[in-house]
Design a protein around this motif. Sequence first.
Motif, mmCIF file in Angstrom:
data_model
loop_
_atom_site.group_PDB
_atom_site.id
_atom_site.type_symbol
_atom_site.label_atom_id
_atom_site.label_comp_id
_atom_site.label_asym_id
_atom_site.label_seq_id
_atom_site.Cartn_x
_atom_site.Cartn_y
_atom_site.Cartn_z
ATOM 1 N N GLY A 271 0.815 -1.211 0.000
ATOM 2 C CA GLY A 271 0.000 0.000 0.000
ATOM 3 C C GLY A 271 0.847 1.258 0.000
ATOM 4 N N ALA B 99 1.371 4.039 -3.051
ATOM 5 C CA ALA B 99 0.978 5.427 -2.782
ATOM 6 C C ALA B 99 2.148 6.396 -2.939
ATOM 7 N N LYS C 139 -3.310 13.313 0.486
ATOM 8 C CA LYS C 139 -3.795 12.160 -0.281
ATOM 9 C C LYS C 139 -3.001 10.909 0.061
ATOM 10 N N PHE C 140 -1.708 11.080 0.269
ATOM 11 C CA PHE C 140 -0.899 9.933 0.686
ATOM 12 C C PHE C 140 -1.391 9.398 2.029
ATOM 13 N N GLU D 184 -4.312 9.537 3.240
ATOM 14 C CA GLU D 184 -5.625 8.904 3.055
ATOM 15 C C GLU D 184 -5.531 7.554 2.348
ATOM 16 N N SER D 185 -4.368 7.223 1.815
ATOM 17 C CA SER D 185 -4.227 5.950 1.095
ATOM 18 C C SER D 185 -4.397 4.751 2.011
ATOM 19 N N HIS E 207 -7.158 2.277 1.535
ATOM 20 C CA HIS E 207 -7.171 1.343 0.410
ATOM 21 C C HIS E 207 -6.089 0.271 0.510
ATOM 22 N N TRP E 208 -5.310 0.275 1.579
ATOM 23 C CA TRP E 208 -4.258 -0.738 1.689
ATOM 24 C C TRP E 208 -4.894 -2.122 1.750
#
Length: 312
Positions: free
Chosen positions: A25, A29, A120-121, A123-124, A127-128
């Motif tokens: 993840g 990212a 944004k990083f 917030e990644s 999605h991991w």
Amino acid sequence: MVSKLTDHKVLIFDVYATLVNWEKGIQEALVPLLSKYPASKNWTPREAFLAFSEVETDLQAQFPDMRYSTLLAKIHETLDQRLKAAGAPLDVSTAADPGTSTSVAQNGNGHDTYKNAHIKFAESIQHWPSFPDTYEALRRLSKHFKLVVLSNTDNASFKYTHALLSEGTHKPSNLALYEHPSGPKALWLPRSVEGSQSPFSLILTAEDTHIYKPALEGFKIALEKIKTHPALLDNSGSKDVRDDVLVVAQSLTHDIEPAAKLGVDSVWIDRKGSLTGKDNDGEEKKGTWKWRFETLADMADAVEGERRDIVK
């Protein structure tokens, strides 16, 4: 007498690296940032992750109370600054404005470029991906143990991972079922939430413990909660619960070694190819774990094998 996995009653889990493939993840990212600088555009996944880990360790030591989502943004910002100092970006139009900072962005001001890069990083984490064996193995283990999370993340970020580990998808039926309960001192007991499919009896994040692993204090807090809360262990509160608990983790540095220092047995989930919690040269620190498996599914197989032997 040699103890068995099934002699224990509670499993304390690390999440990111043990249950969730956070290296994948993070590496994915980081691609937009690393690809814009000459110094990093050809980095291997190992080089990218080790650069991330170095900054993360430094910042966690400096800011033990910083929320993990803020820490992730700060890590990205710091890497950006270091790479910028090593050489101008390949495309100047993609570089974040040097006048922005994490504190400015959090107040809702600053440039969209900054938000779309550092924030944004952070917030990644939503999605991991989990490891392929995680979802089913947790369900199998929850039939035999109370499962506890002790993680370096924050509560708001963890709800997404909690939902993933509970329903096996990034699109849960109702995300609200997997949020931290309201109230600053509320204990996160997911099994008490109607409709929740969580396998966990207790969740503790760094936001709850106010300390990042590998500091021992977080583990001590977890042991105290297990000792005193009836939903976790049928105990008057006076018994030493260390013999009832197993720490299950991939990271030797962040989890296995601290557990050993506290006299708690551990299970090392030695995910092949993982870099987390090992020396940078890959040297393993031996003798601190009691059981070792390559996947969580292998551990679940061993537990069920012990149960079958008991029945016989």
